[in-house]
Design a protein around this motif. Structure first.
Motif, PDB file in Angstrom:
ATOM      1  N   ASN A 136      67.664  52.507  27.760  1.00  0.00           N
ATOM      2  CA  ASN A 136      66.847  51.486  27.092  1.00  0.00           C
ATOM      3  C   ASN A 136      66.985  51.739  25.600  1.00  0.00           C
ATOM      4  OD1 ASN A 136      64.891  49.838  26.044  1.00  0.00           O
ATOM      5  ND2 ASN A 136      63.210  50.616  27.313  1.00  0.00           N
ATOM      6  N   ASN A 155      69.931  44.504  28.236  1.00  0.00           N
ATOM      7  CA  ASN A 155      69.031  45.643  28.454  1.00  0.00           C
ATOM      8  C   ASN A 155      67.929  45.190  29.403  1.00  0.00           C
ATOM      9  OD1 ASN A 155      67.155  47.697  28.362  1.00  0.00           O
ATOM     10  ND2 ASN A 155      66.965  47.735  26.127  1.00  0.00           N
ATOM     11  N   PRO A 160      61.067  42.612  24.604  1.00  0.00           N
ATOM     12  CA  PRO A 160      60.667  42.253  23.236  1.00  0.00           C
ATOM     13  C   PRO A 160      59.955  40.902  23.161  1.00  0.00           C
ATOM     14  CG  PRO A 160      63.056  42.097  23.492  1.00  0.00           C
ATOM     15  CD  PRO A 160      62.535  42.764  24.726  1.00  0.00           C
ATOM     16  N   ASP A 211      66.918  49.990  22.781  1.00  0.00           N
ATOM     17  CA  ASP A 211      65.986  49.464  21.773  1.00  0.00           C
ATOM     18  C   ASP A 211      64.748  50.331  21.645  1.00  0.00           C
ATOM     19  OD1 ASP A 211      67.479  47.480  23.299  1.00  0.00           O
ATOM     20  OD2 ASP A 211      66.762  46.088  21.770  1.00  0.00           O
ATOM     21  N   GLU A 212      64.293  50.846  22.780  1.00  0.00           N
ATOM     22  CA  GLU A 212      63.081  51.681  22.749  1.00  0.00           C
ATOM     23  C   GLU A 212      63.425  53.161  22.731  1.00  0.00           C
ATOM     24  OE1 GLU A 212      60.695  50.373  26.092  1.00  0.00           O
ATOM     25  OE2 GLU A 212      60.309  48.416  25.171  1.00  0.00           O
ATOM     26  N   HIS A 268      63.624  46.647  28.474  1.00  0.00           N
ATOM     27  CA  HIS A 268      62.665  46.380  27.392  1.00  0.00           C
ATOM     28  C   HIS A 268      62.099  44.972  27.587  1.00  0.00           C
ATOM     29  CE1 HIS A 268      65.760  44.365  24.446  1.00  0.00           C
ATOM     30  NE2 HIS A 268      65.881  43.948  25.670  1.00  0.00           N
TER      31      HIS A 268
END
Ligand SMILES: O=P(O)(O)OC[C@H]1O[C@](O)(CO)[C@@H](O)[C@@H]1O
Length: 611
Positions: free
Chosen positions: A126, A513, A518, A128-129, A516
């Motif tokens: 993951n 992804n 967003p 982005d996180e 996540h």
């Protein structure tokens, strides 16, 4: 004459407005691909389904639905997947993919299997996180990338088993219950902190569980009141489990505050009946620790909400209802093993991902209608809705390209839905493929009877499923069928694991992804902004209402004084909502035309003036 206002008022002036309008829902996404049903490429009963080529040119869909019964039987037997130990089958024969398509997809699958292997080894899947993705370790802790995580999982499972046994055996008791034992669970949580526990409770809880469960999964005050009212005096013997991975989700916080108020009003000590499931040191965790709640269980950073059913989120409530959680874990673990196979044909999750890609052109052009023919699986489609749509519904791919990916999921149960929307599925707009969930065992052994010679009630259910599958196929509508022997902890665990893996694999196929979300943040942020604006509106109205004489303000004046002229519509809605809820907003004028309305507060709050 004074009145309160809302969006639905009569055209006469100075009328009470009672029903505010919320923003209308967004229209459903449009299909990206045009589709036509063309007649015959060889035999007279054959049809070809063709698609226009998708914008980002995914593997093209060329092929047709087999019509010849003999060839179809061959296709059925050739592609039928069976997991012997689980007694689970996957039939993809009613999807029209060709061998060429499977071959063309091979490179994507190789990439997907590699990504999954890395994920299970602890890669930051993951990105982005910046998180690992470890729900597969929950059912096989030995796979955890280090012994610290392994111990965390094992210790938590042990703690869940010990705590639930003590609650059921009344070794841990509620302080003020006449029964001397906990009889009810009130689970407060939303999204992934509710959907799994709800699905599993509906699917697996026995008719007379040691503790019955109810849910607060929203910030709807009337819904919360209903749950608390239904508990009545049993609030004294209710174990309240508050679940939030982040520990700061507003709906869950509000549910908690409402429940705590109910406890205070009933003269009960909430802390002695409260349990928190959340990440260490979250707001919820700290609250529970400071207030000395009965117990706290951890949520792990590396488990997402929508894949948390096999963590404390799902397991605690399940164990308290007398569900065999070790069997659930065993079923999931067996399925995990089966879905690690890097051979598409032998991997049921890969087969599902293949079918999704085939059906939706790899761009989500068709919806997935999930139809379990078993009442206890009613909530499976709702559970899958979050798992699939929150995971796959992404604006950007992993390379930053705008792709607006997704796969829409809906459905309730068969045969009930046959009397609701199957008409459209068979004959109407062709924008879906179906997933039938079949359960072979109709009833526990020894309970069946023939309601007409040679035919049981369950035979009808079976007939309805088979009939609908055939009727849809006859009209060019594709379907997948997942079959389990019965609904039990093992098969439910396996089903969850199957779809978790299918989502992960499919995400790799379309390069997004899956872990996540967003998009959810935008709505949460906007909601926070509305509430902040409401506070400013109230301050402006209070100031005007504290003047002598009171100064009624037009909506435009309120917006100007809030320094938010661009938010005038929202300000009108805020005022309408407060007015509909007896919040001392008084309106004058013609409610049918918001511009003519003047508002003020029924009373001046002097303290607020100086706050
Ligand atoms: O468990 P939490 O942190 O309260 O979040 C609840 C849900 O909210 C989301 O973060 C967004 O809707 C989901 O992914 C999650 O399951």
């Amino acid at each position: 004459m004074a009145s309160s206002i809302s969006g639905l008022c009569s055209s006469s002036s100075s009328t009470l407005i009672r029903k505010p309008h919320l923003a209308p829902p967004l229209p459903p996404p449009k299909s990206h691909l045009a589709e036509t049903l063309k007649p015959s490429f060889s035999g007279k009963s054959r049809h070809i389904l063709t698609h226009a080529v998708a914008r980002d040119a995914p593997v093209e869909k060329k092929g047709g639905l087999e019509r010849d019964p003999k060839a179809l039987w061959e296709r059925y037997t050739e592609w039928l997947y069976q997991h012997k130990e689980l007694g689970l089958y996957l039939d993809v024969s009613r999807m029209g993919f060709t061998d060429e398509f499977v071959k063309e997809m091979e490179p994507r699958f190789i990439k997907a299997f590699k990504a999954m292997e890395d994920l299970e080894k602890g890669a930051i899947s993951n990105p982005d996180e910046g998180r690992m993705v470890g729900h597969y370790w929950l059912r096989n802790p030995k796979l955890s990338p280090n012994s610290f995580l392994r111990l965390q999982i094992e210790n938590t499972l042990e703690a869940i088993c010990a705590f639930s046994q003590d609650i059921i055996a009344a070794k841990i008791k509620p302080p003020s219950s006449p029964d001397g034992r906990f009889t009810q669970i009130l689970s407060v949580g939303i999204g992934g902190s509710a959907l799994g526990p709800q699905f599993v409770a509906e699917a697996l809880a026995p008719d007379n569980p040691p503790l019955k469960i109810r849910f607060i999964d929203n910030t709807d005050p009337a819904g919360i009141d209903h749950q608390i009212a239904q508990l009545g005096p049993e609030l004294a013997s209710t174990l309240v489990i508050v679940i939030s991975k982040s520990g700061g989700t507003p709906e869950t916080r509000n549910g908690l505050l409402e429940v705590q108020k109910a406890f205070r009003e009933a003269g009960l000590n909430f802390a002695k009946q409260g349990v928190a499931i959340t990440q260490e040191n979250s707001l919820l965790d700290n609250t529970a620790r400071i207030e000395g709640w009965l117990a706290r269980f951890p949520m792990f950073d590396w488990v997402g909400g929508r894949t948390s059913e096999m963590s404390a989120v799902g397991l605690l409530a399940a164990a308290l209802q007398g569900i065999d959680i070790k069997e659930m874990l065993a079923g999931a673990s067996l399925m995990d093993e089966a879905t690690r196979t890097p051979v598409v044909k032998n991997n049921p999750a890969a087969l599902l991902a293949l079918c999704w890609y085939w059906a939706s052109g790899g761009v989500g052009s068709k919806d997935m209608v999930v139809l379990p023919y078993k009442d206890s699986l009613l909530l499976f489609s709702r559970y899958l809705q979050q798992l699939v749509m929150e995971s796959l519904g992404k604006e950007f791919d992993l390379d930053g390209n705008r792709v607006n990916q997704g796969l829409t999921v809906y459905g309730n149960k068969g045969s009930t839905d046959q009397h609701a929307y199957i008409q459209q599925l068979r004959e109407g707009v062709h924008n879906f493929f179906a997933t039938f969930i079949e359960v072979l065992r109709d009833r526990p052994p020894g309970h069946d009877w023939e309601l007409e010679p040679g035919v049981t009630c369950g035979d009808y259910l079976f007939g309805m499923l088979q009939g609908t599958r055939s009727a849809l196929y006859a009209n060019g509508r594709e379907s997948v069928t997942v079959t389990v022997q019965e609904v039990n902890p093992r098969s439910v665990g396996a089903l969850i694991a199957l779809y978790e893996r299918a989502v992960g694999i499919y995400a790799s196929l379309v390069n997004v992804n899956a872990y996540h979300q967003p998009g959810v943040e935008a709505g949460k942020k906007a909601a926070g902004e509305v509430l902040a604006l409401q506070k400013r509106v109230l301050a402006v109205l209070n100031e005007a209402s504290c003047k002598d004489p009171v100064e009624p303000l037009s909506i435009e004046e309120v917006a100007d004084r809030c320094h938010a002229p661009e938010d005038i519509e929202m300000i009108y809605k805020i005022i309408a909502h407060m007015a509909a809820n007896d919040r001392a907003i008084i309106a004058e004028g013609d409610c049918g035309s918001p511009r003519s309305v003047k508002v003020f507060l029924g009373e001046c709050n002097v303290d607020a003036l100086y706050a």
